[in-house]
Design a protein around this motif. Structure first.
Motif, PDB file in Angstrom:
ATOM      1  N   PHE A  31     -11.269  -0.124  -0.146  1.00 30.01           N
ATOM      2  CA  PHE A  31     -10.354  -1.276  -0.554  1.00 30.01           C
ATOM      3  C   PHE A  31     -10.652  -1.309  -2.209  1.00 30.01           C
ATOM      4  O   PHE A  31     -11.636  -0.949  -2.681  1.00 30.01           O
ATOM      5  CB  PHE A  31     -10.539  -2.527   0.102  1.00 30.01           C
ATOM      6  N   VAL A  68      -4.084  -9.869   2.710  1.00 26.62           N
ATOM      7  CA  VAL A  68      -5.000  -9.262   3.593  1.00 26.62           C
ATOM      8  C   VAL A  68      -6.158 -10.318   3.697  1.00 26.62           C
ATOM      9  O   VAL A  68      -6.837 -10.246   4.692  1.00 26.62           O
ATOM     10  CB  VAL A  68      -5.736  -7.801   2.685  1.00 26.62           C
ATOM     11  N   ASP A  96       0.727  -1.094  -0.139  1.00 25.33           N
ATOM     12  CA  ASP A  96       0.109  -0.026  -0.185  1.00 25.33           C
ATOM     13  C   ASP A  96       0.834   1.277   0.000  1.00 25.33           C
ATOM     14  O   ASP A  96       0.552   2.267  -0.600  1.00 25.33           O
ATOM     15  CB  ASP A  96      -1.098   0.070   1.414  1.00 25.33           C
ATOM     16  N   CYS A 112      -9.814   3.732   6.939  1.00 19.76           N
ATOM     17  CA  CYS A 112      -9.062   2.940   6.039  1.00 19.76           C
ATOM     18  C   CYS A 112      -9.597   1.552   5.822  1.00 19.76           C
ATOM     19  O   CYS A 112      -9.726   1.077   4.684  1.00 19.76           O
ATOM     20  CB  CYS A 112      -7.643   2.649   6.441  1.00 19.76           C
ATOM     21  N   ASN A 113     -10.313   0.989   7.070  1.00 23.19           N
ATOM     22  CA  ASN A 113     -10.827  -0.431   6.820  1.00 23.19           C
ATOM     23  C   ASN A 113     -11.831  -0.486   5.674  1.00 23.19           C
ATOM     24  O   ASN A 113     -12.309  -1.588   5.225  1.00 23.19           O
ATOM     25  CB  ASN A 113     -11.331  -0.853   8.204  1.00 23.19           C
ATOM     26  N   ILE A 150      -3.307  -8.825  -1.948  1.00 26.76           N
ATOM     27  CA  ILE A 150      -4.805  -9.217  -1.543  1.00 26.76           C
ATOM     28  C   ILE A 150      -4.672 -10.545  -0.860  1.00 26.76           C
ATOM     29  O   ILE A 150      -5.430 -10.912  -0.091  1.00 26.76           O
ATOM     30  CB  ILE A 150      -5.535  -9.191  -2.877  1.00 26.76           C
ATOM     31  N   ALA A 195      -9.235  -8.068  -0.933  1.00 25.81           N
ATOM     32  CA  ALA A 195      -9.045  -6.916  -1.573  1.00 25.81           C
ATOM     33  C   ALA A 195      -7.868  -6.156  -0.872  1.00 25.81           C
ATOM     34  O   ALA A 195      -7.329  -6.648  -0.062  1.00 25.81           O
ATOM     35  CB  ALA A 195     -10.649  -6.149  -1.238  1.00 25.81           C
ATOM     36  N   ALA A 196      -7.323  -5.288  -1.692  1.00 30.66           N
ATOM     37  CA  ALA A 196      -6.224  -4.468  -1.495  1.00 30.66           C
ATOM     38  C   ALA A 196      -6.625  -3.249  -0.286  1.00 30.66           C
ATOM     39  O   ALA A 196      -7.430  -2.205  -0.948  1.00 30.66           O
ATOM     40  CB  ALA A 196      -5.551  -3.796  -2.609  1.00 30.66           C
ATOM     41  N   ILE A 197      -6.620  -3.417   0.903  1.00 31.37           N
ATOM     42  CA  ILE A 197      -7.072  -2.232   1.843  1.00 31.37           C
ATOM     43  C   ILE A 197      -6.075  -1.085   1.450  1.00 31.37           C
ATOM     44  O   ILE A 197      -5.089  -1.118   1.572  1.00 31.37           O
ATOM     45  CB  ILE A 197      -7.007  -2.609   3.198  1.00 31.37           C
ATOM     46  N   MET A 198      -6.789   0.261   1.198  1.00 26.49           N
ATOM     47  CA  MET A 198      -5.729   1.259   0.556  1.00 26.49           C
ATOM     48  C   MET A 198      -5.538   2.224   1.981  1.00 26.49           C
ATOM     49  O   MET A 198      -5.495   3.363   2.011  1.00 26.49           O
ATOM     50  CB  MET A 198      -6.734   2.124  -0.207  1.00 26.49           C
ATOM     51  N   TYR A 199      -4.656   1.590   2.768  1.00 26.75           N
ATOM     52  CA  TYR A 199      -4.299   2.559   4.119  1.00 26.75           C
ATOM     53  C   TYR A 199      -3.462   3.623   3.827  1.00 26.75           C
ATOM     54  O   TYR A 199      -3.971   4.743   3.734  1.00 26.75           O
ATOM     55  CB  TYR A 199      -3.441   1.427   5.047  1.00 26.75           C
TER      56      TYR A 199
END
Ligand code: RIB
Ligand code: CA
Length: 305
Positions: A194, A223, A15, A190-191, A220, A231-235
């Motif tokens: 994604f 995660v 990320d 953030c959670n 992914i 999914a790619a969490i977008m922190y």
């Protein structure tokens, strides 16, 4: 108009990689330095990963490596990003370790007093060390924007703490107590934001599509193992996007302290949310994000040539 001058302190990290790509491709920032820190992986790996990301962008932004471990504790790495910290990336180069991130933060802030924003995407060890080396830089910094913390949601590293703060709570304690404008982008926000692997297909006609997809496949899966979401969490991209469009967020000035004594709640960001009692507000905590705006702008910027 002059570009906003920033330092990105980071532990790439999938990320982190997306955040760096977003800011570099936005064309809005004069990125004075990428400073690396151990966190998602070792300092060797996070620094090699930073080089890989900048090479993808043909970027000449300088890289300065920093802390190999927290101020007072052993390094505890993340699991989500794989052994290298950037699983799926075809890392070919070994970036030399300069070990001078904290010195460079001091130097750059003093070169541009009042003009530097620091985006912190990993454990806060480098920033805390910079403050310890020369506390006169604290009032010279325009703003510190941090991805980190968990206010009213469970942690993602122990019961209550978010990873970046958990890894080096002592450094976080120094930064949270420092008299500099601070913004915190916590798990609470953030959670919920994604990208599925399929969403990245919208980048199909770009030269970054294949390297990004190769990385996201692995991110992914990581995660999914720990956060049970495919999914790619977008922190870190969300923290980066705050620099691009802070109006896409709501936020509230809060009194937040960091737990450093307890092992059970190590790294907890403890906000005083009581109606009564004297408060000592010290950080602007992001409460919500406009998901559609973020997705729109993220894809628009990454599609640029
Ligand atoms: O908790 C998420 C944070 O920890 C992100 O910065 C991610 O890159 C990891 O460093
Ligand atoms: Ca990170």
């Amino acid at each position: 108009m002059r570009k906003r001058r920033i330092i990105i302190d980071t532990d790439p990290g999938h990320d982190d990689a997306l955040a760096i790509i977003l800011l570099e491709k936005s064309g809005l920032f004069d990125v004075r330095a990428i400073t690396t820190v151990a966190g998602n992986s070792t300092i060797e790996n996070t620094t090699n990963n930073a080089r890989y990301i900048l090479d993808l962008l043909d970027s000449v932004t300088p890289i300065f490596s920093g802390a190999a471990a927290p101020l007072q504790r052993e390094l505890i790495r993340a699991d989500v990003h794989g052994e290298s910290g950037l699983a799926g990336a075809d890392i070919k180069k070994s970036e030399p370790l300069s070990g001078n991130a904290a010195d460079k933060i001091v130097e750059i802030v003093k070169t541009y007093p009042g003009e530097i924003t620091i985006l912190a995407l990993g454990p806060l060890t480098n920033l805390a060390r910079a403050f310890q080396k020369d506390e006169t830089i604290v009032p010279m910094i325009q703003e510190v924007v941090m991805m980190g913390g968990a206010i009213a949601v469970p942690g993602n590293k122990n019961r209550v703490a978010e990873f970046n703060i958990f890894v080096d709570p002592d450094a976080a304690n120094i930064v949270f107590r420092a008299a500099v404008p601070k913004v915190l982008m916590p798990l609470d926000v953030c959670n919920h934001i994604f990208f599925t692997l399929k969403k990245f297909d919208e980048l199909k006609n770009t030269n970054l599509y294949k390297p990004i997809k190769d990385m996201m496949i692995h991110y992914i899966q990581g995660v999914l193992r720990f956060e049970k979401i495919e999914a790619a969490i977008m922190y870190d991209p969300l923290a980066a996007y705050y620099l691009i469009n802070s109006n896409a967020f709501t936020a509230e000035l809060m009194d937040v302290q960091v737990e450093t004594q307890s092992e059970l709640t190590r790294g907890m960001t403890v906000a005083d949310r009581r109606i009564w009692g004297e408060k000592h507000p010290n950080v602007t905590v992001v409460l919500s994000a406009d998901r559609n705006l973020f997705i729109r702008d993220f894809l628009k910027i990454l599609k640029r040539d």
